[in-house]
Design a protein around this motif. Structure first.
Motif, PDB file in Angstrom:
ATOM      1  N   ALA A 331       0.821  -1.271   0.024  1.00 34.94           N
ATOM      2  CA  ALA A 331       0.031   0.076  -0.040  1.00 34.94           C
ATOM      3  C   ALA A 331       0.824   1.216   0.099  1.00 34.94           C
ATOM      4  CB  ALA A 331      -0.784  -0.077   1.183  1.00 34.94           C
ATOM      5  N   ASN A 332       1.834   1.237   0.728  1.00 37.62           N
ATOM      6  CA  ASN A 332       2.811   2.411   0.927  1.00 37.62           C
ATOM      7  C   ASN A 332       3.441   2.954  -0.403  1.00 37.62           C
ATOM      8  OD1 ASN A 332       1.936   2.522   3.428  1.00 37.62           O
ATOM      9  ND2 ASN A 332       3.845   2.448   4.347  1.00 37.62           N
ATOM     10  N   ALA A 333       4.026   1.613  -0.745  1.00 38.75           N
ATOM     11  CA  ALA A 333       4.722   1.616  -2.155  1.00 38.75           C
ATOM     12  C   ALA A 333       3.930   2.209  -3.399  1.00 38.75           C
ATOM     13  CB  ALA A 333       5.379   0.356  -2.395  1.00 38.75           C
ATOM     14  N   ALA A 334       2.482   1.712  -3.561  1.00 36.78           N
ATOM     15  CA  ALA A 334       1.458   2.162  -4.426  1.00 36.78           C
ATOM     16  C   ALA A 334       1.308   3.874  -4.427  1.00 36.78           C
ATOM     17  CB  ALA A 334       0.308   1.710  -4.365  1.00 36.78           C
ATOM     18  N   ARG A 335       1.427   4.365  -3.130  1.00 39.21           N
ATOM     19  CA  ARG A 335       1.114   5.781  -3.027  1.00 39.21           C
ATOM     20  C   ARG A 335       2.321   6.512  -3.526  1.00 39.21           C
ATOM     21  NH1 ARG A 335      -1.964   4.494   1.551  1.00 39.21           N
ATOM     22  NH2 ARG A 335      -0.076   4.214   3.033  1.00 39.21           N
ATOM     23  N   VAL A 336       3.590   6.083  -3.575  1.00 40.59           N
ATOM     24  CA  VAL A 336       4.901   6.782  -3.620  1.00 40.59           C
ATOM     25  C   VAL A 336       5.049   6.844  -5.442  1.00 40.59           C
ATOM     26  CG1 VAL A 336       5.559   6.511  -1.714  1.00 40.59           C
ATOM     27  CG2 VAL A 336       6.828   5.207  -3.393  1.00 40.59           C
ATOM     28  N   VAL A 337       4.758   5.820  -6.045  1.00 38.96           N
ATOM     29  CA  VAL A 337       5.102   5.569  -7.405  1.00 38.96           C
ATOM     30  C   VAL A 337       3.739   6.157  -8.459  1.00 38.96           C
ATOM     31  CG1 VAL A 337       5.730   4.260  -9.398  1.00 38.96           C
ATOM     32  CG2 VAL A 337       6.699   3.887  -7.004  1.00 38.96           C
ATOM     33  N   PRO A 338       4.174   7.303  -9.224  1.00 37.64           N
ATOM     34  CA  PRO A 338       2.955   7.887 -10.021  1.00 37.64           C
ATOM     35  C   PRO A 338       2.498   6.688 -11.180  1.00 37.64           C
ATOM     36  CG  PRO A 338       4.963   9.357 -10.162  1.00 37.64           C
ATOM     37  CD  PRO A 338       5.351   7.975  -9.503  1.00 37.64           C
ATOM     38  N   GLY A 339       1.201   6.412 -11.000  1.00 41.23           N
ATOM     39  CA  GLY A 339       0.773   5.585 -11.888  1.00 41.23           C
ATOM     40  C   GLY A 339       0.329   4.151 -11.018  1.00 41.23           C
ATOM     41  N   PHE A 340       0.665   4.149  -9.693  1.00 41.69           N
ATOM     42  CA  PHE A 340       0.467   2.939  -8.939  1.00 41.69           C
ATOM     43  C   PHE A 340      -0.693   3.000  -7.939  1.00 41.69           C
ATOM     44  CE2 PHE A 340       4.874   0.423  -9.270  1.00 41.69           C
ATOM     45  CZ  PHE A 340       4.669   0.349 -10.511  1.00 41.69           C
ATOM     46  N   LYS A 341      -1.192   4.433  -8.133  1.00 38.22           N
ATOM     47  CA  LYS A 341      -2.189   4.468  -7.023  1.00 38.22           C
ATOM     48  C   LYS A 341      -3.422   3.497  -6.769  1.00 38.22           C
ATOM     49  CE  LYS A 341      -1.657   9.473  -6.168  1.00 38.22           C
ATOM     50  NZ  LYS A 341      -0.610   9.617  -7.297  1.00 38.22           N
ATOM     51  N   GLU A 342      -3.720   2.709  -7.881  1.00 39.55           N
ATOM     52  CA  GLU A 342      -4.740   1.652  -7.867  1.00 39.55           C
ATOM     53  C   GLU A 342      -4.252   0.574  -7.252  1.00 39.55           C
ATOM     54  OE1 GLU A 342      -7.941   0.723 -10.758  1.00 39.55           O
ATOM     55  OE2 GLU A 342      -6.959   2.316 -11.897  1.00 39.55           O
ATOM     56  N   LEU A 343      -2.921   0.361  -7.166  1.00 43.58           N
ATOM     57  CA  LEU A 343      -2.483  -0.996  -6.784  1.00 43.58           C
ATOM     58  C   LEU A 343      -2.131  -0.941  -5.203  1.00 43.58           C
ATOM     59  CD1 LEU A 343       0.359  -1.092  -9.410  1.00 43.58           C
ATOM     60  CD2 LEU A 343      -1.797  -1.928  -9.646  1.00 43.58           C
ATOM     61  N   GLY A 344      -1.740  -2.196  -4.722  1.00 45.44           N
ATOM     62  CA  GLY A 344      -1.347  -2.322  -3.380  1.00 45.44           C
ATOM     63  C   GLY A 344      -2.682  -2.443  -2.496  1.00 45.44           C
ATOM     64  N   THR A 345      -3.801  -2.680  -3.052  1.00 41.21           N
ATOM     65  CA  THR A 345      -4.840  -3.177  -2.276  1.00 41.21           C
ATOM     66  C   THR A 345      -5.599  -4.304  -2.920  1.00 41.21           C
ATOM     67  OG1 THR A 345      -6.968  -2.212  -1.774  1.00 41.21           O
ATOM     68  CG2 THR A 345      -6.146  -1.313  -3.939  1.00 41.21           C
ATOM     69  N   LEU A 346      -6.563  -4.823  -1.883  1.00 44.60           N
ATOM     70  CA  LEU A 346      -7.540  -5.960  -2.369  1.00 44.60           C
ATOM     71  C   LEU A 346      -8.747  -5.595  -2.127  1.00 44.60           C
ATOM     72  CD1 LEU A 346      -5.438  -9.083  -0.488  1.00 44.60           C
ATOM     73  CD2 LEU A 346      -5.261  -8.207  -2.862  1.00 44.60           C
ATOM     74  N   ARG A 347      -9.155  -4.182  -2.370  1.00 37.43           N
ATOM     75  CA  ARG A 347     -10.543  -4.023  -2.170  1.00 37.43           C
ATOM     76  C   ARG A 347     -11.418  -4.376  -3.473  1.00 37.43           C
ATOM     77  NH1 ARG A 347     -11.052  -0.156  -5.787  1.00 37.43           N
ATOM     78  NH2 ARG A 347      -9.339   0.999  -6.394  1.00 37.43           N
ATOM     79  N   VAL A 348     -12.487  -4.617  -3.315  1.00 36.38           N
ATOM     80  CA  VAL A 348     -13.210  -5.018  -4.307  1.00 36.38           C
ATOM     81  C   VAL A 348     -13.330  -4.036  -5.356  1.00 36.38           C
ATOM     82  CG1 VAL A 348     -15.786  -5.650  -5.134  1.00 36.38           C
ATOM     83  CG2 VAL A 348     -14.683  -6.338  -2.840  1.00 36.38           C
ATOM     84  N   GLY A 349     -12.967  -4.494  -6.727  1.00 28.82           N
ATOM     85  CA  GLY A 349     -12.793  -3.798  -8.077  1.00 28.82           C
ATOM     86  C   GLY A 349     -11.714  -3.189  -8.234  1.00 28.82           C
ATOM     87  N   ALA A 350     -10.686  -3.372  -7.392  1.00 33.43           N
ATOM     88  CA  ALA A 350      -8.964  -3.277  -7.617  1.00 33.43           C
ATOM     89  C   ALA A 350      -8.418  -3.983  -8.812  1.00 33.43           C
ATOM     90  CB  ALA A 350      -8.250  -3.158  -6.560  1.00 33.43           C
ATOM     91  N   LEU A 351      -7.514  -3.944  -9.335  1.00 33.25           N
ATOM     92  CA  LEU A 351      -6.737  -4.570 -10.098  1.00 33.25           C
ATOM     93  C   LEU A 351      -6.311  -6.052  -9.346  1.00 33.25           C
ATOM     94  CD1 LEU A 351      -4.373  -2.399 -12.332  1.00 33.25           C
ATOM     95  CD2 LEU A 351      -5.796  -4.314 -13.071  1.00 33.25           C
ATOM     96  N   ALA A 352      -6.528  -7.166 -10.040  1.00 37.20           N
ATOM     97  CA  ALA A 352      -6.212  -8.354  -9.187  1.00 37.20           C
ATOM     98  C   ALA A 352      -4.852  -8.592  -9.136  1.00 37.20           C
ATOM     99  CB  ALA A 352      -7.050  -9.425  -9.644  1.00 37.20           C
ATOM    100  N   ASP A 353      -4.056  -7.954  -8.475  1.00 41.29           N
ATOM    101  CA  ASP A 353      -2.486  -8.396  -8.450  1.00 41.29           C
ATOM    102  C   ASP A 353      -2.442  -8.894  -6.645  1.00 41.29           C
ATOM    103  OD1 ASP A 353      -2.125  -7.183 -10.712  1.00 41.29           O
ATOM    104  OD2 ASP A 353      -0.708  -5.510  -9.905  1.00 41.29           O
ATOM    105  N   VAL A 354      -2.185 -10.241  -6.711  1.00 43.73           N
ATOM    106  CA  VAL A 354      -2.221 -10.820  -5.372  1.00 43.73           C
ATOM    107  C   VAL A 354      -0.655 -11.354  -5.101  1.00 43.73           C
ATOM    108  CG1 VAL A 354      -3.294 -12.438  -3.943  1.00 43.73           C
ATOM    109  CG2 VAL A 354      -4.805 -10.929  -5.947  1.00 43.73           C
ATOM    110  N   ALA A 355      -0.401 -11.493  -4.065  1.00 42.13           N
ATOM    111  CA  ALA A 355       1.020 -12.490  -3.755  1.00 42.13           C
ATOM    112  C   ALA A 355       0.393 -13.350  -2.645  1.00 42.13           C
ATOM    113  CB  ALA A 355       2.038 -11.724  -3.344  1.00 42.13           C
ATOM    114  N   VAL A 356       0.570 -14.820  -2.825  1.00 44.28           N
ATOM    115  CA  VAL A 356       0.389 -15.840  -1.854  1.00 44.28           C
ATOM    116  C   VAL A 356       1.771 -15.902  -1.025  1.00 44.28           C
ATOM    117  CG1 VAL A 356      -0.479 -17.962  -0.972  1.00 44.28           C
ATOM    118  CG2 VAL A 356      -1.671 -16.684  -2.750  1.00 44.28           C
ATOM    119  N   LEU A 357       2.119 -15.538   0.177  1.00 50.18           N
ATOM    120  CA  LEU A 357       3.327 -15.921   0.702  1.00 50.18           C
ATOM    121  C   LEU A 357       3.246 -16.958   1.880  1.00 50.18           C
ATOM    122  CD1 LEU A 357       3.879 -12.037   1.418  1.00 50.18           C
ATOM    123  CD2 LEU A 357       4.857 -13.448  -0.620  1.00 50.18           C
ATOM    124  N   GLU A 358       4.170 -17.555   2.530  1.00 55.36           N
ATOM    125  CA  GLU A 358       4.179 -18.322   3.451  1.00 55.36           C
ATOM    126  C   GLU A 358       5.214 -17.558   4.624  1.00 55.36           C
ATOM    127  OE1 GLU A 358       5.327 -22.486   2.701  1.00 55.36           O
ATOM    128  OE2 GLU A 358       5.277 -22.822   4.577  1.00 55.36           O
TER     129      GLU A 358
END
Ligand code: ZN
Length: 392
Positions: A331-358
């Motif tokens: 989320a913080n990274a999305a705020r600092v890069v122009p054009g990334f504002k819509e990223l870094g979130t899993l809210r409904v309607g957002a672009l589906a970029d997801v990481a599954v981590l262990e």
């Protein structure tokens, strides 16, 4: 001939299309269902076991117990973390192969931070265009890009007009300018190089990322030339001219810079960018990073940096809670890069970029730039990455 399962999916899809009044007929309600993971979405302060449904490349639902029958395919994330796709704002993924390696580490969006300048930017543009994930570029303020002997030792390598022209031709990919200001890179030209970086970016309203640490000019003089939205990378660089005064207190000018909107980033790297002692000193005074980034290079793949989840895990070792670490790489990274504002979130309607981590428990060795070893009890590993709804 339809199997029973496919028939059911068809029925559900057709019914959904009728109800929504849409003419689009889809086979399943969801393209992909990531099931049963601990969803950490700092953008919504969510940390709970949920299913994440994806449809048409976007997040369709984040709920408990979504129906498996509604999904064309599933990922079982039981016992894993499900987070927004990781965003690494400082890498050197400059070749055709490197972004794909980052993606295998869960990094769905990344920035090449000034590997090349005007002269050879086409190489990075080609890598960005060919990448399976989202690659954006900071143009090196020197037209030569990074030189081992210091690209800013000759200030005439900064050509404001030529840089603006290149950015204008690639506004979709170039999101700012990078200036490396250390003594070995810029010598006495640090302040003038930064003034020229601002001359390039000012009219375009783009950020400058500066590489601090061991500069000729004291840090407060450098910070005075930064505008809100600019990024300082290598924030925990050891002295001389780090963020601390001689008694180890964060300089008032550093705190003032943050207050007026300058961002502070990690940039792990390999040489004189971060030590355990400096990071601890900053964290203890609550001068925490806005963003964690790797400064990942080819050499870093086998030394100190390794991969982005490894860098994030160093901050678990330093005592940061996992949701805060994830925020700094999403989320913080999305705020600092122009054009990334819509990223870094899993809210409904957002672009589906997801990481599954262990998040594994055990004994894990980490090193700082002094090669001082420390043993952590937890480490993040990547299980799966999804970019725009598609499993990588
Ligand atoms: Zn770098």
């Amino acid at each position: 001939m339809l199997t029973r399962r496919a028939f059911l999916h068809t029925s559900v899809g057709a019914a959904a299309a009728v109800w929504s009044g849409s003419s689009r007929v889809s086979v399943a309600k969801y393209d992909l269902l990531v099931r049963g993971g601990r969803v950490i979405d700092p953008s919504r302060r969510l940390d709970a076991v949920r299913d994440v449904a994806i449809s048409g490349g976007r997040i369709a639902a984040v709920e408990s117990n979504l129906a498996v029958a509604d999904a064309a395919s599933t990922i079982d994330a039981t016992g894993k973390l499900v987070v927004p796709g990781l965003i690494d704002i400082h890498t050197h993924a400059r070749s055709m192969e490197m972004p794909a390696i980052c993606l295998s580490n869960g990094v769905t969006s990344l920035v090449d931070a000034g590997s090349q300048g005007v002269d050879r930017i086409d190489e990075v543009i080609a890598a960005a265009k060919g990448a399976p994930n989202r690659v954006r570029i900071l143009l090196n303020v020197a037209r030569t890009g990074i030189l081992p002997d210091g690209e800013l030792m000759d200030i005439n390598r900064v050509d404001v007009a030529a840089a603006q022209k290149v950015i204008g031709a690639h506004r979709d990919l170039i999101v700012g300018v990078k200036a490396r200001l250390s003594r070995t890179v810029a010598g006495k030209n640090d302040l003038e190089a930064l003034r020229r970086a601002q001359a390039i970016t000012g009219p375009l309203k783009l950020p400058v990322m500066i590489h601090m640490g061991d500069t000729v000019a004291p840090l407060p003089e450098i910070l005075a030339l930064l505008k809100p939205g600019d990024i300082v990378t290598h924030m925990y660089a050891p002295p001389p001219h780090g963020i601390f005064d001689d008694s180890g207190r964060v300089l008032p000018e550093v705190i003032a810079a943050r207050k007026r909107g300058v961002r502070f980033d990690i940039g792990n790297g390999r040489v004189a960018h971060i030590t355990w002692a400096d990071a601890e000193r900053g964290l203890k005074q609550k001068f925490v990073p806005d963003t964690i980034s790797s400064d990942w290079t080819d050499a870093g793949r086998t030394d100190q940096v390794f991969d982005f989840p490894n860098v994030l895990s160093k901050f678990l070792l330093l005592g940061m809670p996992v949701d805060q670490v994830i925020a700094m790489g999403t989320a913080n990274a999305a705020r600092v890069v122009p054009g990334f504002k819509e990223l870094g979130t899993l809210r409904v309607g957002a672009l589906a970029d997801v990481a599954v981590l262990e998040l594994r428990d055990g004994q894990f060795e980490f090193v700082d730039n002094d090669n001082t070893k420390r043993t952590g009890k937890q480490k993040l590993f990547t299980t799966a990455a999804i970019v725009g709804g598609k499993k990588a």
